[in-house]
Design a protein around this motif. Structure first.
Motif, PDB file in Angstrom:
ATOM      1  N   LEU A   1      15.335  58.534 -18.027  1.00 44.96           N
ATOM      2  CA  LEU A   1      14.249  57.942 -17.232  1.00 44.96           C
ATOM      3  C   LEU A   1      14.708  56.678 -16.521  1.00 44.96           C
ATOM      4  CD1 LEU A   1      11.300  57.898 -16.335  1.00 44.96           C
ATOM      5  CD2 LEU A   1      10.742  56.715 -18.473  1.00 44.96           C
ATOM      6  N   SER A   2      15.561  55.902 -17.177  1.00 49.16           N
ATOM      7  CA  SER A   2      16.066  54.682 -16.531  1.00 49.16           C
ATOM      8  C   SER A   2      16.885  55.017 -15.294  1.00 49.16           C
ATOM      9  CB  SER A   2      16.911  53.870 -17.521  1.00 49.16           C
ATOM     10  OG  SER A   2      18.175  54.477 -17.743  1.00 49.16           O
ATOM     11  N   GLY A   3      17.636  56.143 -15.364  1.00 47.03           N
ATOM     12  CA  GLY A   3      18.395  56.558 -14.191  1.00 47.03           C
ATOM     13  C   GLY A   3      17.496  57.041 -13.075  1.00 47.03           C
ATOM     14  N   LEU A   4      16.482  57.843 -13.434  1.00 45.60           N
ATOM     15  CA  LEU A   4      15.540  58.316 -12.423  1.00 45.60           C
ATOM     16  C   LEU A   4      14.781  57.146 -11.801  1.00 45.60           C
ATOM     17  CD1 LEU A   4      14.082  61.451 -14.264  1.00 45.60           C
ATOM     18  CD2 LEU A   4      15.817  61.406 -12.466  1.00 45.60           C
ATOM     19  N   GLY A   5      14.487  56.134 -12.628  1.00 47.09           N
ATOM     20  CA  GLY A   5      13.781  54.957 -12.133  1.00 47.09           C
ATOM     21  C   GLY A   5      14.587  54.169 -11.117  1.00 47.09           C
TER      22      GLY A   5
ATOM     23  N   PHE B   1       5.453  65.260 -19.718  1.00 51.70           N
ATOM     24  CA  PHE B   1       6.189  66.525 -19.632  1.00 51.70           C
ATOM     25  C   PHE B   1       7.096  66.722 -20.848  1.00 51.70           C
ATOM     26  CE2 PHE B   1      10.126  68.740 -18.430  1.00 51.70           C
ATOM     27  CZ  PHE B   1       9.601  69.992 -18.125  1.00 51.70           C
ATOM     28  N   ILE B   2       7.883  65.694 -21.195  1.00 55.31           N
ATOM     29  CA  ILE B   2       8.842  65.809 -22.298  1.00 55.31           C
ATOM     30  C   ILE B   2       8.120  66.014 -23.631  1.00 55.31           C
ATOM     31  CG2 ILE B   2      10.563  64.556 -23.639  1.00 55.31           C
ATOM     32  CD1 ILE B   2      11.594  65.687 -20.991  1.00 55.31           C
TER      33      ILE B   2
ATOM     34  N   LEU C   1       5.935  57.647 -12.264  1.00 53.02           N
ATOM     35  CA  LEU C   1       7.113  58.368 -12.753  1.00 53.02           C
ATOM     36  C   LEU C   1       7.180  58.383 -14.281  1.00 53.02           C
ATOM     37  CD1 LEU C   1       9.791  59.832 -12.276  1.00 53.02           C
ATOM     38  CD2 LEU C   1      10.908  57.582 -12.175  1.00 53.02           C
ATOM     39  N   SER C   2       7.049  57.227 -14.901  1.00 54.59           N
ATOM     40  CA  SER C   2       7.202  57.139 -16.352  1.00 54.59           C
ATOM     41  C   SER C   2       6.143  57.948 -17.113  1.00 54.59           C
ATOM     42  CB  SER C   2       7.164  55.667 -16.794  1.00 54.59           C
ATOM     43  OG  SER C   2       7.333  55.573 -18.189  1.00 54.59           O
TER      44      SER C   2
END
Length: 406
Positions: free
Chosen positions: A25-29, A44-45, A37-38
């Motif tokens: 998530l940090s990378g997607l952020g 989902f997860i 997003l978070s």
């Protein structure tokens, strides 16, 4: 007295799983800083994780069903893609950390460099590529049959059998098939080889004899001038299914043996046959499953009883661990052994001179030809699939072996 559940390993696994997802998530952020997003990511997860637990519970009661397959495969694909994303992202983070530390040593002060968007995009591209590979493996790869040919040379091959060919398949696992038309293409490919002999090295079904019934019309088409022969694999005995009684399990095995006959396969159960050509012969032997950790049922001595030491012998034995344990040093020469069982784990790479699959950490030899003590072993990569409903890099195999006299 009930056994106490050790919760510590579960907590460790849960921590690592959520740490992985937090890092992803940090990378997607880095690429998308939207406030939605978070929460969407975690919903989902967590939802997928709970769906997997529910599917597993239902599977224990009802057996493997469509819901379990969809959820488990989705979880596997997402998890694997996340691991790939995290590894690539970590390489970039380690680099920027080390570069920042080097800068501080030069007296520039310590300021951790920001992530490169281009590197994160690359990591995300690898994430998407992983999903695409799994999608191909599930939709196309599991039926992407390949013919692999080998020519083997022997000093003691009878002259009449110089140029003799055999086709081998293994690990059909008929209960996993969902596309009869695709299976038929594999059958047509087998018959197109026009080999002198056909052999099948075990695991016709996953658990239950009835799994082969819808495909009897397909596999019964296989014909060879010197006959069609088969042996049993570890899954054929019904060891991985629950039975109302031992009698029902035995009845299932007897029915499976009868289906081999219906297919036109001569099932070799610790026995051998002689194949004759122009006044000369070779021995074709087959044993019941013998595999370290998978049941050591087969009796090699019985299978080769009344054969001569210098007879030319071909052995059908499902599990390649049997070759290392007994066959390669057997007092009577067994020139060629044919096995399967490993499936190449249905995942790996065989390209650009690389041959790798995770199954190599379980089996010394897991695919293709191996020679030792002047004897050959071929491990077929499997015709079907099990567990993971797909293949990536390790494709379903039809083996053709030509015997040549030196």
């Amino acid at each position: 007295m009930k056994r106490k559940l050790n919760i510590i390993p579960l907590l460790i696994v849960a921590f690592m799983f959520f740490a992985l997802n937090g890092y992803v998530l940090s990378g997607l952020g880095t690429l998308n800083q939207s406030t939605w997003l978070s929460p969407v990511f975690w919903v989902f997860i967590v939802g997928l994780t709970f769906a997997l637990f529910y599917a597993i519970q239902q599977m224990r009661i009802q057996g493997i069903n469509r819901f379990f397959q969809i959820v488990s495969h989705t979880f596997l694909i997402i998890f694997t893609a996340e691991v790939v994303f995290a590894i690539v992202l970590l390489l970039g983070d380690v680099y920027r950390f080390l570069f920042s530390v080097t800068g501080s040593f030069n007296g520039n002060g310590f300021h951790l460099l920001a992530r490169s968007n281009n590197w994160v995009y690359f990591a995300f591209a690898m994430f998407c590529l992983t999903i695409a590979l799994f999608a191909y493996g599930i939709t196309q790869g599991k039926y992407a049959y390949r013919v692999i040919k080998h020519t083997l040379y022997f000093d003691d091959l009878p002259k009449a059998f110089d140029g003799f060919t055999l086709t081998q398949i293994s690990d059909v696992h008929a209960g996993s098939f969902t596309n009869p038309k695709a299976v038929q293409k594999g059958i047509d490919l087998i018959n197109a080889q026009k080999s002198d002999l056909f052999v099948f090295t075990g695991d016709l079904v996953n658990n239950v004899a009835s799994e082969i019934v819808p495909y009897i019309g397909h596999f019964s088409q296989i014909k060879a001038p010197f006959g069609q022969f088969s042996v049993l694999g570890n899954h054929d005995y019904g060891d991985y299914a629950k039975w109302p009684s031992e009698a029902e399990k035995i009845k299932n095995l007897d029915q499976l043996k009868a289906y081999h006959n219906t297919l036109g396969f001569k099932l070799l159960l610790d026995e051998h046959v002689e194949l004759h050509k122009n006044g000369e012969k070779i021995i074709l032997a087959g044993i019941e499953n013998w595999g370290i950790g998978f049941g050591e049922r087969g009796n090699l001595n019985k299978a080769l009883a009344n054969t001569a030491t210098d007879d030319f012998k071909i052995l059908l034995s499902h599990d390649p661990s049997h070759w290392d344990a007994q066959v390669k040093n057997y007092p009577s020469n067994i020139q060629l052994s044919l096995a399967g069982h490993t499936h190449g784990m249905q995942f790996g790479i065989e390209a650009f001179g690389i041959k790798w699959s995770p199954v190599k950490y379980r089996y010394k030899h897991w695919a293709g030809i191996k020679t030792e003590n002047g004897r050959y072993l071929n491990v077929n990569r499997g015709f079907g699939f099990l567990g993971f409903s797909g293949r990536i890099g390790i494709w379903p195999e039809v083996t053709v072996i030509e015997l040549k006299r030196k």
